[in-house]
Scaffold this active site. Sequence first.
Site, PDB file in Angstrom:
ATOM      1  N   PRO A 130     -11.273  -5.847  -3.107  1.00 53.41           N
ATOM      2  CA  PRO A 130      -9.910  -5.582  -3.609  1.00 53.41           C
ATOM      3  C   PRO A 130      -8.821  -6.217  -2.751  1.00 53.41           C
ATOM      4  O   PRO A 130      -8.721  -5.946  -1.555  1.00 53.41           O
ATOM      5  CB  PRO A 130      -9.815  -4.051  -3.561  1.00 53.41           C
ATOM      6  CG  PRO A 130     -10.863  -3.601  -2.589  1.00 53.41           C
ATOM      7  CD  PRO A 130     -11.872  -4.688  -2.436  1.00 53.41           C
TER       8      PRO A 130
ATOM      9  N   GLU B 278      -4.259  10.397  12.898  1.00 50.25           N
ATOM     10  CA  GLU B 278      -4.620   9.942  11.557  1.00 50.25           C
ATOM     11  C   GLU B 278      -4.106   8.511  11.498  1.00 50.25           C
ATOM     12  O   GLU B 278      -2.959   8.247  11.878  1.00 50.25           O
ATOM     13  CB  GLU B 278      -3.945  10.807  10.491  1.00 50.25           C
ATOM     14  CG  GLU B 278      -4.510  12.209  10.389  1.00 50.25           C
ATOM     15  CD  GLU B 278      -5.942  12.241   9.864  1.00 50.25           C
ATOM     16  OE1 GLU B 278      -6.331  11.305   9.149  1.00 50.25           O
ATOM     17  OE2 GLU B 278      -6.675  13.191  10.186  1.00 50.25           O
ATOM     18  N   SER B 279      -4.949   7.567  11.023  1.00 50.96           N
ATOM     19  CA  SER B 279      -4.621   6.157  11.271  1.00 50.96           C
ATOM     20  C   SER B 279      -4.540   5.254  10.036  1.00 50.96           C
ATOM     21  O   SER B 279      -4.262   4.072  10.170  1.00 50.96           O
ATOM     22  CB  SER B 279      -5.663   5.569  12.227  1.00 50.96           C
ATOM     23  OG  SER B 279      -6.917   5.484  11.581  1.00 50.96           O
TER      24      SER B 279
ATOM     25  N   PRO C 265       2.179   0.843  -2.405  1.00 47.83           N
ATOM     26  CA  PRO C 265       3.634   1.114  -2.460  1.00 47.83           C
ATOM     27  C   PRO C 265       4.268   0.883  -1.078  1.00 47.83           C
ATOM     28  O   PRO C 265       3.723   1.318  -0.065  1.00 47.83           O
ATOM     29  CB  PRO C 265       3.718   2.597  -2.826  1.00 47.83           C
ATOM     30  CG  PRO C 265       2.351   3.025  -3.236  1.00 47.83           C
ATOM     31  CD  PRO C 265       1.362   2.031  -2.692  1.00 47.83           C
TER      32      PRO C 265
ATOM     33  N   TYR D 181       2.502   6.950   7.768  1.00 48.91           N
ATOM     34  CA  TYR D 181       1.701   6.720   8.991  1.00 48.91           C
ATOM     35  C   TYR D 181       2.583   6.172  10.103  1.00 48.91           C
ATOM     36  O   TYR D 181       2.647   6.751  11.203  1.00 48.91           O
ATOM     37  CB  TYR D 181       0.546   5.741   8.694  1.00 48.91           C
ATOM     38  CG  TYR D 181      -0.057   5.142   9.953  1.00 48.91           C
ATOM     39  CD1 TYR D 181      -0.729   5.936  10.882  1.00 48.91           C
ATOM     40  CD2 TYR D 181       0.055   3.770  10.228  1.00 48.91           C
ATOM     41  CE1 TYR D 181      -1.271   5.393  12.044  1.00 48.91           C
ATOM     42  CE2 TYR D 181      -0.486   3.219  11.391  1.00 48.91           C
ATOM     43  CZ  TYR D 181      -1.143   4.036  12.293  1.00 48.91           C
ATOM     44  OH  TYR D 181      -1.667   3.495  13.445  1.00 48.91           O
TER      45      TYR D 181
ATOM     46  N   ASP E 154       1.897  -1.556  16.207  1.00 50.13           N
ATOM     47  CA  ASP E 154       3.029  -2.448  15.929  1.00 50.13           C
ATOM     48  C   ASP E 154       3.766  -2.036  14.654  1.00 50.13           C
ATOM     49  O   ASP E 154       4.890  -2.478  14.414  1.00 50.13           O
ATOM     50  CB  ASP E 154       2.569  -3.914  15.825  1.00 50.13           C
ATOM     51  CG  ASP E 154       1.538  -4.169  14.727  1.00 50.13           C
ATOM     52  OD1 ASP E 154       1.086  -3.205  14.073  1.00 50.13           O
ATOM     53  OD2 ASP E 154       1.177  -5.352  14.521  1.00 50.13           O
TER      54      ASP E 154
HETATM   55  P1  NAD Z   1      -9.539   6.289  13.780  1.00 45.47           P
HETATM   56  O1  NAD Z   1      -8.949   6.931  12.580  1.00 45.47           O
HETATM   57  O2  NAD Z   1     -10.758   5.443  13.632  1.00 45.47           O
HETATM   58  O3  NAD Z   1      -9.899   7.408  14.880  1.00 45.47           O
HETATM   59  C1  NAD Z   1      -9.059   8.479  15.163  1.00 45.47           C
HETATM   60  C2  NAD Z   1      -9.897   9.525  15.913  1.00 45.47           C
HETATM   61  O4  NAD Z   1      -9.039  10.625  16.232  1.00 45.47           O
HETATM   62  C3  NAD Z   1     -11.064  10.090  15.105  1.00 45.47           C
HETATM   63  O5  NAD Z   1     -12.227  10.133  15.910  1.00 45.47           O
HETATM   64  C4  NAD Z   1     -10.598  11.501  14.730  1.00 45.47           C
HETATM   65  O6  NAD Z   1     -11.675  12.410  14.602  1.00 45.47           O
HETATM   66  C5  NAD Z   1      -9.701  11.831  15.909  1.00 45.47           C
HETATM   67  N1  NAD Z   1      -8.689  12.839  15.570  1.00 45.47           N
HETATM   68  C6  NAD Z   1      -7.898  12.889  14.461  1.00 45.47           C
HETATM   69  N2  NAD Z   1      -7.085  13.955  14.524  1.00 45.47           N
HETATM   70  C7  NAD Z   1      -7.337  14.586  15.700  1.00 45.47           C
HETATM   71  C8  NAD Z   1      -6.809  15.738  16.340  1.00 45.47           C
HETATM   72  N3  NAD Z   1      -5.842  16.471  15.762  1.00 45.47           N
HETATM   73  N4  NAD Z   1      -7.290  16.091  17.554  1.00 45.47           N
HETATM   74  C9  NAD Z   1      -8.291  15.368  18.140  1.00 45.47           C
HETATM   75  N5  NAD Z   1      -8.839  14.277  17.569  1.00 45.47           N
HETATM   76  C10 NAD Z   1      -8.372  13.885  16.362  1.00 45.47           C
HETATM   77  O7  NAD Z   1      -8.343   5.489  14.439  1.00 45.47           O
HETATM   78  P2  NAD Z   1      -8.365   4.154  15.313  1.00 45.47           P
HETATM   79  O8  NAD Z   1      -8.261   2.991  14.411  1.00 45.47           O
HETATM   80  O9  NAD Z   1      -9.477   4.235  16.288  1.00 45.47           O
HETATM   81  O10 NAD Z   1      -6.972   4.304  16.066  1.00 45.47           O
HETATM   82  C11 NAD Z   1      -6.872   4.980  17.323  1.00 45.47           C
HETATM   83  C12 NAD Z   1      -5.434   4.964  17.789  1.00 45.47           C
HETATM   84  O11 NAD Z   1      -4.983   3.620  17.903  1.00 45.47           O
HETATM   85  C13 NAD Z   1      -4.461   5.645  16.815  1.00 45.47           C
HETATM   86  O12 NAD Z   1      -3.510   6.352  17.567  1.00 45.47           O
HETATM   87  C14 NAD Z   1      -3.813   4.493  16.058  1.00 45.47           C
HETATM   88  O13 NAD Z   1      -2.515   4.822  15.629  1.00 45.47           O
HETATM   89  C15 NAD Z   1      -3.794   3.428  17.138  1.00 45.47           C
HETATM   90  N6  NAD Z   1      -3.842   2.031  16.647  1.00 45.47           N
HETATM   91  C16 NAD Z   1      -4.800   1.641  15.742  1.00 45.47           C
HETATM   92  C17 NAD Z   1      -4.858   0.307  15.330  1.00 45.47           C
HETATM   93  C18 NAD Z   1      -5.920  -0.192  14.377  1.00 45.47           C
HETATM   94  O14 NAD Z   1      -5.886  -1.357  13.968  1.00 45.47           O
HETATM   95  N7  NAD Z   1      -6.907   0.613  14.006  1.00 45.47           N
HETATM   96  C19 NAD Z   1      -3.927  -0.613  15.837  1.00 45.47           C
HETATM   97  C20 NAD Z   1      -2.954  -0.165  16.758  1.00 45.47           C
HETATM   98  C21 NAD Z   1      -2.938   1.150  17.164  1.00 45.47           C
HETATM   99  P1  TYD Z   2      -5.465  -2.051   6.618  1.00 43.18           P
HETATM  100  O1  TYD Z   2      -6.788  -2.492   7.170  1.00 43.18           O
HETATM  101  O2  TYD Z   2      -5.412  -0.795   5.812  1.00 43.18           O
HETATM  102  O3  TYD Z   2      -4.443  -2.017   7.846  1.00 43.18           O
HETATM  103  P2  TYD Z   2      -2.804  -1.848   7.853  1.00 43.18           P
HETATM  104  O4  TYD Z   2      -2.352  -1.459   6.512  1.00 43.18           O
HETATM  105  O5  TYD Z   2      -2.637  -0.772   8.855  1.00 43.18           O
HETATM  106  O6  TYD Z   2      -2.286  -3.176   8.291  1.00 43.18           O
HETATM  107  O7  TYD Z   2      -4.914  -3.231   5.697  1.00 43.18           O
HETATM  108  C1  TYD Z   2      -4.725  -4.531   6.210  1.00 43.18           C
HETATM  109  C2  TYD Z   2      -4.070  -5.351   5.129  1.00 43.18           C
HETATM  110  O8  TYD Z   2      -5.007  -5.520   4.050  1.00 43.18           O
HETATM  111  C3  TYD Z   2      -2.857  -4.686   4.525  1.00 43.18           C
HETATM  112  O9  TYD Z   2      -1.882  -5.703   4.213  1.00 43.18           O
HETATM  113  C4  TYD Z   2      -3.378  -4.058   3.237  1.00 43.18           C
HETATM  114  C5  TYD Z   2      -4.480  -5.019   2.813  1.00 43.18           C
HETATM  115  N1  TYD Z   2      -5.627  -4.405   2.075  1.00 43.18           N
HETATM  116  C6  TYD Z   2      -6.072  -4.992   0.890  1.00 43.18           C
HETATM  117  O10 TYD Z   2      -5.523  -6.017   0.409  1.00 43.18           O
HETATM  118  N2  TYD Z   2      -7.145  -4.442   0.243  1.00 43.18           N
HETATM  119  C7  TYD Z   2      -7.778  -3.309   0.705  1.00 43.18           C
HETATM  120  O11 TYD Z   2      -8.731  -2.809   0.058  1.00 43.18           O
HETATM  121  C8  TYD Z   2      -7.307  -2.729   1.952  1.00 43.18           C
HETATM  122  C9  TYD Z   2      -7.969  -1.509   2.531  1.00 43.18           C
HETATM  123  C10 TYD Z   2      -6.237  -3.320   2.606  1.00 43.18           C
END
Ligand code: NAD
Ligand code: TYD
Length: 356
Positions: free
Chosen positions: A216, A85-86, A294, A161, A136
């Site tokens: 937003p 969950e991300s 928050p 998270y 990070d």
């Molecule tokens: P995302 O939420 O888009 O995708 C997560 C995927 O995992 C989805 O396809 C979901 O169906 C699957 N999933 C969720 N719970 C599961 C479970 N219990 N078993 C199997 N599959 C499950 O996330 P993302 O942005 O692609 O991130 C992927 C990974 O990278 C995560 O571990 C996240 O913490 C890490 N990460 C993300 C970012 C970012 O900017 N998005 C940056 C650094 C690290």
């Molecule tokens: P996000 O894309 O949710 O990534 P993370 O919180 O994991 O860094 O948000 C990026 C930044 O943008 C974060 O400082 C929260 C801000 N944000 C807004 O200002 N408005 C929005 O509607 C969203 C989703 C995020």
Amino acid sequence: MNNTILVTGGAGFIGSNFVLDWITWETDPVVNLDKLTYAGNLQNLASLKGNPRHTFVRGDIGDSSLIDELLANHKPRAIVNFAAESHVDRSIHGPGEFIQTNMVGTFHLLESTRSYWGSLSENDKKNFRFLHVSTDEVYGSLAPNDPAFKETNTYEPNSPYSASKAASDHLVRAYHHTYGLPVLTTNCSNNYGPYHFPEKLIPLIIHNALADKPLPIYGDGQQIRDWLYVQDHCSAIRRVLQDGKIGETYNIGGWNEKPNLEVVHTLCAMLDDLSPRADGTPYASQITYVTDRPGHDRRYAIDATKINRELGWKPAETFETGIRKTVEWHLTHQDWVRNVTSGDYKKWIETNYAQS
Ligand code: NAD
Ligand code: TYD
């Protein structure tokens, strides 16, 4: 052991980009396990339909009997764990799923992996890798003049998270130190690019701008993130999987620190250029300040010196080239956006922005 790799969460944003890249650049087959939560979308993988090198399995990383069966049948040489969950805002509204998947799920996946790894020959044991994809955000929040996060920074996660990801990182580390499991961990900054679910800042702003909705900005919009184009994250993971040192962690980042408001203005200007509003007014007129998140972390910044020095990785895209590709992708994939912004998405938007 086969050449196959097992990817978890490969129908999500980064996971699907990784699977598509892997099929393009590597020769080994991929087994892709994903639970298909709201964030997982098989449409991301449509171009792999019928490709014998890609096998999709719907399931949960916490389902030990399914994982045991997959490991026994496919005998992968590596596991790359994206499943999680991300989204920080969702973790504030409901942390339960984050604890379940990110902590408990990773624990079960590690247990199955340990048992499978223990059954391999000595040579296969040496060659096997478990690569854990993390964030990070585990390092907490930086003050304006603090140096960027290094791999040696202490963990100070602030949101449910990031705390759940930190816990999973600790488990991965412990499985190496206690059992000798050959693990690698990567901690990456904020990604953006194709197939990004429009609950996160960049795709949400593009989506809302085109839909003539408010853009937003939480609080004063001066929070800083380090942005990396998703394919650069994928290339870094491939480098670490290939040559990373067992038990090590690697920070991955784009050297691209930007305040949120600047990111939003860049997106608005690019949309003004590529797809102007019908009435000719700038998209920036849709910007709306809303109640802050928050416990909002003020600044993240990654020091990616280690992966550059030891593995020769650096990003291919600048923020300007990556953002242009991303906006162009959204403009040419409106069918994808329409599909993912159906029922569940609408409910989420109503919950998250209710008090704004
Ligand atoms: P995302 O939420 O888009 O995708 C997560 C995927 O995992 C989805 O396809 C979901 O169906 C699957 N999933 C969720 N719970 C599961 C479970 N219990 N078993 C199997 N599959 C499950 O996330 P993302 O942005 O692609 O991130 C992927 C990974 O990278 C995560 O571990 C996240 O913490 C890490 N990460 C993300 C970012 C970012 O900017 N998005 C940056 C650094 C690290
Ligand atoms: P996000 O894309 O949710 O990534 P993370 O919180 O994991 O860094 O948000 C990026 C930044 O943008 C974060 O400082 C929260 C801000 N944000 C807004 O200002 N408005 C929005 O509607 C969203 C989703 C995020």
